[in-house]
Design an enzyme around this catalytic site. Structure first.
Site, PDB file in Angstrom:
ATOM      1  N   ARG A   1      46.899  47.519  25.051  1.00 14.57           N
ATOM      2  CA  ARG A   1      46.748  48.661  25.968  1.00 14.57           C
ATOM      3  C   ARG A   1      45.506  49.493  25.634  1.00 14.57           C
ATOM      4  O   ARG A   1      45.060  50.308  26.445  1.00 14.57           O
ATOM      5  CB  ARG A   1      48.029  49.512  25.976  1.00 14.57           C
ATOM      6  CG  ARG A   1      48.165  50.353  27.202  1.00 14.57           C
ATOM      7  CD  ARG A   1      49.569  50.820  27.609  1.00 14.57           C
ATOM      8  NE  ARG A   1      50.620  50.701  26.659  1.00 14.57           N
ATOM      9  CZ  ARG A   1      50.852  51.548  25.625  1.00 14.57           C
ATOM     10  NH1 ARG A   1      50.069  52.591  25.438  1.00 14.57           N
ATOM     11  NH2 ARG A   1      51.868  51.345  24.815  1.00 14.57           N
TER      12      ARG A   1
ATOM     13  N   TYR B   1      40.324  55.215  52.391  1.00 14.31           N
ATOM     14  CA  TYR B   1      41.362  54.192  52.395  1.00 14.31           C
ATOM     15  C   TYR B   1      42.731  54.881  52.508  1.00 14.31           C
ATOM     16  O   TYR B   1      42.957  55.916  51.883  1.00 14.31           O
ATOM     17  CB  TYR B   1      41.251  53.364  51.111  1.00 14.31           C
ATOM     18  CG  TYR B   1      42.430  52.476  50.880  1.00 14.31           C
ATOM     19  CD1 TYR B   1      42.705  51.423  51.749  1.00 14.31           C
ATOM     20  CD2 TYR B   1      43.290  52.683  49.811  1.00 14.31           C
ATOM     21  CE1 TYR B   1      43.804  50.614  51.546  1.00 14.31           C
ATOM     22  CE2 TYR B   1      44.383  51.878  49.597  1.00 14.31           C
ATOM     23  CZ  TYR B   1      44.644  50.846  50.476  1.00 14.31           C
ATOM     24  OH  TYR B   1      45.736  50.051  50.280  1.00 14.31           O
TER      25      TYR B   1
ATOM     26  N   ASP C   1      33.655  55.851  46.519  1.00 19.37           N
ATOM     27  CA  ASP C   1      34.329  54.558  46.585  1.00 19.37           C
ATOM     28  C   ASP C   1      33.343  53.567  47.201  1.00 19.37           C
ATOM     29  O   ASP C   1      32.958  53.703  48.360  1.00 19.37           O
ATOM     30  CB  ASP C   1      35.601  54.696  47.429  1.00 19.37           C
ATOM     31  CG  ASP C   1      36.440  53.417  47.439  1.00 19.37           C
ATOM     32  OD1 ASP C   1      35.841  52.321  47.410  1.00 19.37           O
ATOM     33  OD2 ASP C   1      37.671  53.518  47.501  1.00 19.37           O
TER      34      ASP C   1
ATOM     35  N   LYS D   1      39.023  43.402  46.163  1.00 17.60           N
ATOM     36  CA  LYS D   1      38.311  43.022  47.389  1.00 17.60           C
ATOM     37  C   LYS D   1      37.103  42.148  47.049  1.00 17.60           C
ATOM     38  O   LYS D   1      37.277  41.041  46.578  1.00 17.60           O
ATOM     39  CB  LYS D   1      37.932  44.292  48.164  1.00 17.60           C
ATOM     40  CG  LYS D   1      39.059  45.347  48.237  1.00 17.60           C
ATOM     41  CD  LYS D   1      40.243  44.906  49.064  1.00 17.60           C
ATOM     42  CE  LYS D   1      41.457  45.831  48.988  1.00 17.60           C
ATOM     43  NZ  LYS D   1      41.245  47.242  49.232  1.00 17.60           N
TER      44      LYS D   1
HETATM   45  C1  LIG Z   1      41.980  48.480  48.927  1.00 20.84           C
HETATM   46  C2  LIG Z   1      41.220  49.711  48.698  1.00 20.84           C
HETATM   47  C3  LIG Z   1      41.585  50.614  47.701  1.00 20.84           C
HETATM   48  C4  LIG Z   1      42.816  50.421  46.852  1.00 20.84           C
HETATM   49  O1  LIG Z   1      42.672  49.347  45.986  1.00 20.84           O
HETATM   50  P1  LIG Z   1      43.904  48.441  45.454  1.00 20.84           P
HETATM   51  O2  LIG Z   1      43.224  47.443  44.599  1.00 20.84           O
HETATM   52  O3  LIG Z   1      44.578  47.885  46.659  1.00 20.84           O
HETATM   53  O4  LIG Z   1      44.801  49.360  44.707  1.00 20.84           O
HETATM   54  C5  LIG Z   1      40.768  51.719  47.490  1.00 20.84           C
HETATM   55  N1  LIG Z   1      39.680  51.937  48.244  1.00 20.84           N
HETATM   56  C6  LIG Z   1      39.306  51.097  49.224  1.00 20.84           C
HETATM   57  C7  LIG Z   1      38.091  51.391  50.030  1.00 20.84           C
HETATM   58  C8  LIG Z   1      40.059  49.962  49.493  1.00 20.84           C
HETATM   59  O5  LIG Z   1      39.695  49.145  50.488  1.00 20.84           O
END
Ligand SMILES: *Cc1c(COP(=O)(O)O)cnc(C)c1O
Length: 408
Positions: free
Chosen positions: A70, A124, A189, A214
């Site tokens: 961890r 998101y 982000d 992603k």
């Molecule tokens: C999917 C997504 C998230 C969240 O990410 P996870 O890996 O699903 O927890 C945050 N920001 C954006 C722009 C996303 O597309």
């Protein structure tokens, strides 16, 4: 003057393949070692105590074995090193998901008594929900970009934006926003653009967040999140990660490092296809509006004149699924899925229309994708059902509403 290969800055495509792997030849291996240890043996518990004290007080990555998984993991650390290099930051800290990464970031600031967040919609859906619901004890003020400076209070711990934003692909001037933030850290982000198209740290964002699930992973088979930032903030993130446990599994770290090596190639190829699909859609009478960023990218969004649910039901090659950034193309209806958790009024006022579809363009041939979209846009369920016989399928029996009729 001779150039030194180890100090000359290298291009992004080169870093994508080599960063985090510099020691492999010395180790005598070609693929990075995958360390699945949960614990690390030591006969010297005095030294272990000193290392734990060091981590607890500074949050610096432990020298040598991590004591316990961890605290740190050497495979995941390779991914962190590589992503930091691509984003142009000192450090990066990986988490079990994008939401775990955002949670840890908020907790760092809330732990310092700075519980107020200024944010710009759309974000998101789940990021919006986490802030709106105040699940971590934060309080959010939603503003337009022009209102950021005025919304900042003495207890503001974070300004949060997405550009291009999920799902409308709205773009923001990150440099101007970073300026408006003053000394408050800006979290950008960068999931949609990836460091291939945009490096927010260069525009003044102190924190660059990714849902690594992603594009960074890129194959729809690994969940992860990461924050690229300066080493000071990274130390605080590691301490929160240690205390709250949102660690990335080492196999995910391995897959994410591997994903980074093809990131530039994948993003550029998919972006070229996306730009062409956006162009064709913008000339199509069945489409009311196309959203495609000036920056480019492999995401497109469009508002249909007809029923968006019929388009989702009509695709055959494109996968009807939430998420994005995979080698295969995905399409989804944000008002039903990715942004369902955002209250209807907030969704609409931030540009997420009920007619909006969001498509993540993959690596398929552009003509095959266009054919599938073209069919799905024309088809009504009865005509697009995959069964070969002429009997209407059960799906075709669902009630019709007026706007399901596709205009010519
Ligand atoms: C999917 C997504 C998230 C969240 O990410 P996870 O890996 O699903 O927890 C945050 N920001 C954006 C722009 C996303 O597309």
């Amino acid at each position: 003057m001779t150039t030194n290969a180890s100090t000359t800055p290298r291009a992004l495509a080169t870093e994508a393949v080599h960063a985090g792997r510099e020691d492999l030849a010395d180790l005598g291996v070609h693929a990075p070692p995958l360390d699945l240890s949960t614990t690390y043996p030591s006969y010297d518990s005095r030294a272990e105590a000193a290392r734990i004290d060091e981590f607890a007080t500074t949050g610096a990555r432990p020298d040598g074995p991590p004591v316990y998984a961890r605290l740190d993991n050497p495979t995941t650390a390779r991914f962190e090193t590589a992503l930091a290099r691509l984003e142009g930051t000192e450090s990066a800290v990986a988490f079990a998901s994008g939401m775990a990464a955002l949670t840890a970031t908020l907790m760092v600031r809330i732990g310092m008594g700075l519980h107020h967040v200024v944010a710009v919609r759309p974000l998101y859906g789940c990021s919006d929900h986490l802030l709106t619901a105040g699940l971590l004890g934060s309080e959010v003020t939603w503003v337009d970009p022009a209102g950021i400076a005025d919304a900042i209070r003495p207890d503001t711990g974070l300004v949060m934006v997405e550009s291009p934003a999920n799902p409308t692909l709205a773009e923001l001037d990150l440099r101007a926003i970073a300026h408006a933030c003053g000394s408050v850290p800006l979290l950008a982000d960068n999931t949609f653009a990836t460091p291939v198209l945009q490096r927010p740290a260069e525009s003044g964002a102190r924190l660059v967040l990714h849902s690594a699930t992603k594009y960074l992973g890129g194959h729809g088979d690994v969940m992860g999140g990461v924050v690229a930032c300066d080493e000071d903030f990274a130390r605080k993130l590691r301490q929160v990660r240690f205390a709250t446990g949102g660690v990335l599994h080492p196999l995910a770290g391995y897959l994410l490092l591997r994903g980074l090596s093809t990131l530039p190639v994948r993003v550029r190829a998919a972006s070229a296809t996306a730009a062409e699909l956006a162009r064709r859609l913008s000339e199509d009478p069945r489409i009311a509006r196309v959203h495609y960023p000036k920056l480019g990218g492999a995401m497109i969004a469009f508002e249909v004149a007809g029923d968006p649910h019929e388009v989702i039901a009509g695709v055959r090659l494109i996968t009807p699924a939430v998420s994005l950034g995979s080698v295969d193309s995905l399409i989804q209806h944000p008002a039903s899925i990715s942004h369902r958790i955002v209250a209807e009024g907030d969704r609409r006022s931030s540009g997420v229309s009920d007619k909006l579809l969001r498509m993540s363009v993959g690596l398929e041939d552009v003509e095959d994708l266009w054919r599938d979209l073209d069919c799905a846009l024309s088809a009504r369920r009865a005509e697009s059902a995959p069964s070969a016989d002429s009997a209407p399928s059960p799906r075709a029996e669902s009630p019709r509403t007026e706007d399901e009729t596709v205009p010519a």
